[in-house]
Design a protein around this motif. Structure first.
Motif, short mmCIF file in Angstrom:
data_model
loop_
_atom_site.label_atom_id
_atom_site.label_comp_id
_atom_site.label_asym_id
_atom_site.label_seq_id
_atom_site.Cartn_x
_atom_site.Cartn_y
_atom_site.Cartn_z
N ASP A 125 -55.13 12.20 17.78
CA ASP A 125 -54.05 13.10 18.17
C ASP A 125 -54.64 14.24 18.98
O ASP A 125 -55.76 14.70 18.71
N LEU A 164 -44.48 19.50 10.36
CA LEU A 164 -43.79 18.24 10.06
C LEU A 164 -44.29 17.12 10.97
O LEU A 164 -44.60 16.02 10.51
N GLN A 165 -44.41 17.39 12.24
CA GLN A 165 -44.89 16.40 13.20
C GLN A 165 -46.32 15.98 12.88
O GLN A 165 -46.66 14.80 12.93
N ARG A 212 -47.87 16.02 9.96
CA ARG A 212 -47.89 15.19 8.76
C ARG A 212 -47.35 13.78 9.05
O ARG A 212 -47.89 12.79 8.54
N GLU A 213 -46.34 13.68 9.91
CA GLU A 213 -45.81 12.36 10.29
C GLU A 213 -46.84 11.56 11.07
O GLU A 213 -46.85 10.34 11.00
N ARG A 214 -47.70 12.24 11.81
CA ARG A 214 -48.75 11.56 12.59
C ARG A 214 -49.98 11.23 11.75
O ARG A 214 -50.93 10.64 12.25
#
Length: 71
Positions: A13, A28-29, A31-33
């Motif tokens: 990332d 949030l993004q 953790r989703e990644r």
């Protein structure tokens, strides 16, 4: 002799992609990644500098990510 431990994998990332996002949405993004730890810090915070695989650090200014780095 004991084997050298393999550090856990971390997401492929780009930290710069979080700069400018609001802090809550960026966390949030992240953790989703797949980031296991997300740390939000105020500008100029005194922090430990040990590198931890799987951790993403945010410097948050006025509710937005101003800087982001791994470890």
């Amino acid at each position: 002799m004991a084997p050298v431990p393999t550090p856990p994998a971390q997401p492929d990332d780009a930290p710069d992609s979080y700069v400018g996002l609001d802090a809550a949405g960026a966390e949030l993004q992240a953790r989703e990644r797949g980031w296991s730890t997300v740390r939000s810090l105020p500008p100029g915070a005194i922090i430990t500098m040990e590198y931890r695989a799987g951790r993403l650090n945010f410097e948050v200014r006025d509710g937005r990510v101003a800087r982001c780095w791994k470890g």
